[in-house]
Motif scaffolding. Structure first.
Motif, mmCIF file in Angstrom:
data_model
loop_
_atom_site.group_PDB
_atom_site.id
_atom_site.type_symbol
_atom_site.label_atom_id
_atom_site.label_comp_id
_atom_site.label_asym_id
_atom_site.label_seq_id
_atom_site.Cartn_x
_atom_site.Cartn_y
_atom_site.Cartn_z
ATOM 1 N N GLU B 174 36.405 -31.618 -34.623
ATOM 2 C CA GLU B 174 37.117 -31.881 -35.648
ATOM 3 C C GLU B 174 37.730 -30.565 -36.184
ATOM 4 N N LYS B 175 36.678 -29.585 -36.371
ATOM 5 C CA LYS B 175 36.995 -28.361 -37.038
ATOM 6 C C LYS B 175 38.110 -27.761 -36.121
ATOM 7 N N LYS B 176 37.895 -27.888 -35.013
ATOM 8 C CA LYS B 176 39.035 -27.068 -33.977
ATOM 9 C C LYS B 176 40.435 -27.805 -34.287
ATOM 10 N N GLU B 177 40.395 -29.175 -34.268
ATOM 11 C CA GLU B 177 41.650 -29.736 -34.621
ATOM 12 C C GLU B 177 42.236 -29.388 -36.016
ATOM 13 N N ARG B 178 41.527 -29.180 -36.867
ATOM 14 C CA ARG B 178 41.795 -28.785 -38.236
ATOM 15 C C ARG B 178 42.501 -27.368 -38.039
ATOM 16 N N THR B 179 41.811 -26.482 -37.683
ATOM 17 C CA THR B 179 42.411 -25.099 -37.753
ATOM 18 C C THR B 179 43.585 -24.920 -36.714
ATOM 19 N N ALA B 180 43.661 -25.960 -35.714
ATOM 20 C CA ALA B 180 44.908 -25.852 -34.744
ATOM 21 C C ALA B 180 46.082 -26.485 -35.688
ATOM 22 N N ASN B 182 46.477 -26.308 -38.833
ATOM 23 C CA ASN B 182 46.745 -25.207 -39.725
ATOM 24 C C ASN B 182 47.868 -24.289 -39.264
ATOM 25 N N GLU B 183 47.444 -23.800 -37.976
ATOM 26 C CA GLU B 183 48.127 -22.892 -37.490
ATOM 27 C C GLU B 183 49.498 -23.526 -36.962
ATOM 28 N N LEU B 184 49.486 -24.638 -36.669
ATOM 29 C CA LEU B 184 50.837 -25.136 -36.302
ATOM 30 C C LEU B 184 51.795 -25.121 -37.649
ATOM 31 N N GLN B 185 51.049 -25.574 -38.722
ATOM 32 C CA GLN B 185 51.715 -25.478 -40.022
ATOM 33 C C GLN B 185 52.234 -24.199 -40.412
ATOM 34 N N ARG B 186 51.481 -23.139 -39.886
ATOM 35 C CA ARG B 186 51.786 -21.942 -40.607
ATOM 36 C C ARG B 186 53.172 -21.559 -39.539
ATOM 37 N N LEU B 187 53.107 -21.760 -38.364
ATOM 38 C CA LEU B 187 54.088 -21.489 -37.573
ATOM 39 C C LEU B 187 55.431 -22.314 -37.962
ATOM 40 N N ARG B 188 55.141 -23.232 -38.134
ATOM 41 C CA ARG B 188 56.518 -24.326 -38.469
ATOM 42 C C ARG B 188 57.222 -23.681 -40.066
ATOM 43 N N ASN B 189 56.090 -23.237 -40.984
ATOM 44 C CA ASN B 189 56.603 -22.535 -42.002
ATOM 45 C C ASN B 189 57.362 -21.396 -41.886
ATOM 46 N N ILE B 190 57.065 -20.476 -40.829
ATOM 47 C CA ILE B 190 57.723 -19.242 -40.606
ATOM 48 C C ILE B 190 59.216 -19.657 -40.310
ATOM 49 N N ALA B 191 59.030 -20.710 -39.299
ATOM 50 C CA ALA B 191 60.451 -21.104 -38.607
ATOM 51 C C ALA B 191 61.429 -21.525 -39.679
ATOM 52 N N ARG B 192 60.608 -22.265 -40.651
ATOM 53 C CA ARG B 192 61.242 -22.826 -41.632
ATOM 54 C C ARG B 192 62.034 -21.873 -42.652
ATOM 55 N N PRO B 199 61.352 -27.952 -34.860
ATOM 56 C CA PRO B 199 60.876 -29.213 -33.854
ATOM 57 C C PRO B 199 59.846 -30.054 -34.421
ATOM 58 N N GLY B 200 60.193 -31.316 -34.477
ATOM 59 C CA GLY B 200 59.145 -32.250 -34.752
ATOM 60 C C GLY B 200 57.859 -32.055 -33.853
ATOM 61 N N VAL B 201 56.703 -32.203 -34.382
ATOM 62 C CA VAL B 201 55.549 -31.869 -33.859
ATOM 63 C C VAL B 201 54.961 -33.326 -33.385
ATOM 64 N N GLY B 202 55.820 -34.366 -33.327
ATOM 65 C CA GLY B 202 54.841 -35.469 -33.141
ATOM 66 C C GLY B 202 53.877 -36.079 -34.207
ATOM 67 N N LEU B 203 52.727 -36.120 -33.429
ATOM 68 C CA LEU B 203 51.708 -36.536 -34.192
ATOM 69 C C LEU B 203 50.654 -35.659 -34.365
ATOM 70 N N THR B 204 50.305 -35.257 -35.695
ATOM 71 C CA THR B 204 48.997 -34.490 -35.821
ATOM 72 C C THR B 204 47.863 -35.494 -35.647
ATOM 73 N N PRO B 205 46.619 -35.229 -35.182
ATOM 74 C CA PRO B 205 45.369 -36.111 -35.449
ATOM 75 C C PRO B 205 45.114 -36.261 -37.002
ATOM 76 N N THR B 206 44.787 -37.447 -37.431
ATOM 77 C CA THR B 206 44.348 -37.636 -38.808
ATOM 78 C C THR B 206 43.515 -38.750 -38.637
ATOM 79 N N GLU B 207 42.499 -38.301 -39.656
ATOM 80 C CA GLU B 207 41.153 -39.062 -39.902
ATOM 81 C C GLU B 207 41.462 -40.613 -39.948
ATOM 82 N N ASN B 208 42.321 -40.945 -40.738
ATOM 83 C CA ASN B 208 42.265 -42.600 -41.143
ATOM 84 C C ASN B 208 43.833 -42.725 -40.827
ATOM 85 N N PRO B 209 44.291 -42.984 -39.730
ATOM 86 C CA PRO B 209 45.743 -43.386 -39.512
ATOM 87 C C PRO B 209 46.324 -44.479 -40.151
ATOM 88 N N SER B 210 47.524 -44.427 -40.823
ATOM 89 C CA SER B 210 47.971 -45.712 -41.390
ATOM 90 C C SER B 210 48.821 -46.638 -40.314
#
Lengths: 305, 396
Positions: B174-180, B182-192, B199-210
């Motif tokens: 879970e920790k690894k997924e969270r860091t990943a 976060n990193e993805l979001q950082r890169l997306r922010n740079i791109a933004r 690009p759309g990221v598809g789906l990031t792992p979420t604890e309680n998917p709706s």
């Protein structure tokens, strides 16, 4: 101002190193690189060496030969600038076509901004001149003589370039006893003469000392060869001062030609009804009246409730 | 009197013979820039002197100019620092090009942008945190941090968890997924920030998917085959997913003239009419944004101020005033997200489907478009949340 990097630095030290090289509002002191060309005469090697000494601690020398021609290809110089984070460079070479050749230039954003090529006609080493030298890292006084420095476009730029090259750290305060180095750059009869002197302060009977100079060297007699100056557009961009670095405008304070401080005050309109006029017995309110008015005021809120 | 004058004159004369003068005369005043210690002398040269002895000529020239500079510097205000006298230099007058371009302003991340819009202030956390076990203050993060999960030597298996699942491994993952993420979001922010198309990221792992997220996952999984889902089998009564994406359809190149003329006429009509074409979506978003911004501004101005009266309905107020935040069941505590006054976007808030503790996400307030907010169907005791204010279709 954190720069956006895709690859983050892995260590704190690395981070700090990168931060030191980022563009800043108040910039670092420009460093100079001294580069030897594929072939150099003894004069040229000596010039590079001695100017490096004068520019210390803001200078880097490359000891090996680097076969490059700045006026044909700037990229190697830009690489050096990137490598040692330096904005100034001096390149020396010697060939049959251009004997005793030095190129002085500066960078903006790791690209060559201005670059001027000089031929050395005469050179006198600082070690050939007896006497003590100035301490390492002293901020020199820089003099330009010759009206051509203010008239000719090219010379104007050369003046700015030399000032940039020699001026060293930008300081707010200077130790009065620490002024000991003078560089004078004179343009006469199509040549540029650079002379270095040491300042000797003598008594003058007043607070300000009498100045005497002593030869220190190195001395150079130069002729301008090729130049490559930045376009006005680029130069203007490089001159831009960030808003935050500009001194704040002081409002409403000015000085008259005699040096006294003037201030402008903005006042609110005076309430003349409260103005205290001359007191007269006849104008005094009677006690009974006052009580009455107070009563009526007090009773007001009770009516509404 | 005459004696006095004579004595003064004599002393001055003595001084002059004893010391050399510090005065320098120049035809044209030299230009002095004290900030750079620079002197520019534009006086014409005495060429005969220059030709007779160059070195002496330069030395004299330099001496005179230095004297002028020193005279000027000695007049500047001085200070004494550590037994040394220093002069305060003014700002340099000569402009010198910069080494590097002016630093650009820091780019805001998507969250920062959102927070600014909503007026969410940054809450400063202290560096130290109380560690319950060690009974001492420890750093919040890093080496020897407080409440360090990785140092646990045993983990109680949760009630409904698989007893054979490695809980330690799960935590690590879970920790690894969270860091990943976060990193993805950082890169997306740079791109933004560089105005690149993110690009759309598809789906990031979420604890309680709706339900929505699960629908997306299903649609994506069906497509993730070598044949892009052409041969994926469907269940007998399965509907096509609304997340499956639409196939583009093109008009035939020739044929339906009627349709074409009507289309052209429509364009023509718009061109000729005085009234501008309004993109309803864009306009409504603009209004909503403005509302948010004004609210954020108000919030900033009165951080602990009273609720703005008159704007919000009494019932469907901010989430944290209502019971929604504190359910007894399920994953509660999301009531705080509830927003008043923005009901316009809400669609199909069907209370019947709701399970523990998500009531808080519902938007009450002026639920103009609110459809079917049937609080009666709701489970988990959060009917109280659903009082949707002045909704057109609310259950009142």
């Amino acid at each position: 101002m954190v720069m956006q990097r895709i690859v983050k630095p892995k260590t704190q030290r690395g981070k700090r190193f990168l931060q030191s090289r980022e563009p800043k509002i108040h910039e670092n002191t420009k460093t100079a690189t001294f580069v030897k060309g594929g072939n150099t005469s003894e004069t040229i090697s000596q010039i590079l060496k001695e100017l490096h000494i004068l520019k210390k601690p803001n200078s880097v020398t490359y000891k090996r030969r680097n076969i490059l021609r700045p006026f044909e290809d700037e990229t190697p110089l830009e690489y050096f600038a990137q490598k040692s984070d330096s904005a100034l460079f001096m390149f020396g070479s010697h060939s049959k076509k251009r004997p005793h050749n030095i190129v002085v230039g500066r960078m903006f954003d790791y690209h060559v901004l201005d670059m001027v090529e000089f031929g050395v006609e005469k050179f006198q080493s600082m070690f050939d001149i007896k006497g003590s030298k100035c301490a390492v890292g002293t901020k020199p006084c820089i003099m330009f003589a010759g009206d051509i420095f203010d008239q000719d476009g090219e010379y104007k730029r050369i003046k700015n370039l030399f000032l940039d090259f020699f001026r060293g750290t930008l300081v707010e305060q200077i130790r009065l006893a620490g002024l000991e180095h003078v560089v004078i750059i004179t343009a006469i009869e199509g040549k540029i003469y650079i002379r270095n002197y040491r300042i000797l302060m003598k008594k003058s009977g007043s607070r300000t000392p009498r100045i005497e100079l002593e030869d220190m060297g190195p001395s150079l007699d130069l002729t301008v060869r090729r130049t490559k100056l930045a376009s006005n557009d680029l130069y203007k961009r490089a001159l831009k001062v960030p808003k935050t670095a500009k001194p704040k405008k002081t409002k409403n304070i000015s000085q008259d030609p005699f040096g006294s401080k003037l201030g402008r005050i903005h006042m609110q309109k005076q309430d003349l009804s409260k103005l205290q006029t001359r007191k007269l017995k006849g104008l005094k309110r009677k006690r009974g009246e006052e009580v009455n008015t107070a009563k009526s005021k007090k009773s007001k809120p009770s009516e509404t409730v | 009197m005459a004696d006095l004058v004579a004595s003064v004159l004599r002393s001055v004369a003595e001084k002059e013979t004893k010391y050399k003068t510090i005065e320098v005369l120049k035809d044209i005043d030299v230009d002095i820039d004290e900030g750079n210690l620079l002197v520019s002398d534009t006086n014409p040269f005495d060429l005969t002197k220059f030709r007779s002895n160059k070195e002496d000529f330069f030395k004299n020239l330099a001496r005179d100019n230095t004297q002028l500079l020193i005279n000027r510097i000695w007049q500047l205000p001085t200070e004494k620092e550590d037994d040394v006298i220093v002069a305060k230099l003014p700002e340099p007058k000569t402009k010198i090009p910069r080494e590097k371009p002016i630093p650009s302003a820091k780019h805001v991340t998507k969250w920062e942008h959102y927070a600014r819009l909503k007026g969410i202030a940054r809450r400063k956390k202290g560096r130290m945190e109380w560690d319950e076990q060690a009974k001492e203050w420890r750093p919040r993060w890093g080496y020897k941090r407080a409440n360090d999960e990785t140092k646990d030597w045993f983990i109680e298996i949760p009630d409904n968890a698989d007893p054979y699942e490695d809980q330690f491994e799960k935590r690590k993952k879970e920790k690894k997924e969270r860091t990943a993420k976060n990193e993805l979001q950082r890169l997306r922010n740079i791109a933004r920030s560089q105005k690149m198309k993110v690009p759309g990221v598809g789906l990031t792992p979420t604890e309680n998917p709706s339900k929505e997220q699960l629908g997306k996952v299903l649609a994506m999984a069906k497509k993730s085959t070598a044949s892009i889902g052409t041969f994926t089998e469907t269940l007998p009564m399965e509907k096509t997913s609304k997340y499956a994406g639409k196939k583009r359809k093109f008009e035939p190149n020739y044929g339906d003239i009627k349709k074409e003329t009507s289309k052209q006429l429509e364009i023509f009509k718009n061109l000729h009419s005085d009234q501008p074409v309004v993109d309803v979506n864009k306009a409504s978003n603009l209004v909503l944004n403005q509302e948010d911004a004004s609210r954020a501004k108000w919030k900033k101005e009165n951080p602990f101020g009273p609720k703005k009266s008159g704007k919000r309905s009494k019932m469907g107020g901010r989430g944290y005033y209502k019971g929604g935040g504190k359910e007894k069941k399920g994953k509660g505590g999301r009531g705080g997200n509830m927003k008043g006054g923005r009901g316009g976007n809400m669609k199909g808030g069907r209370g019947g489907n709701m399970k523990g503790g998500r009531g808080g996400n519902m938007k009450g307030g002026r639920g103009g478009n609110m459809k079917g907010g049937r609080g009666g169907n709701m489970k988990g005791g959060r009917g109280g949340n659903m009082k949707g204010g002045r909704g057109f279709f609310s259950n009142k």
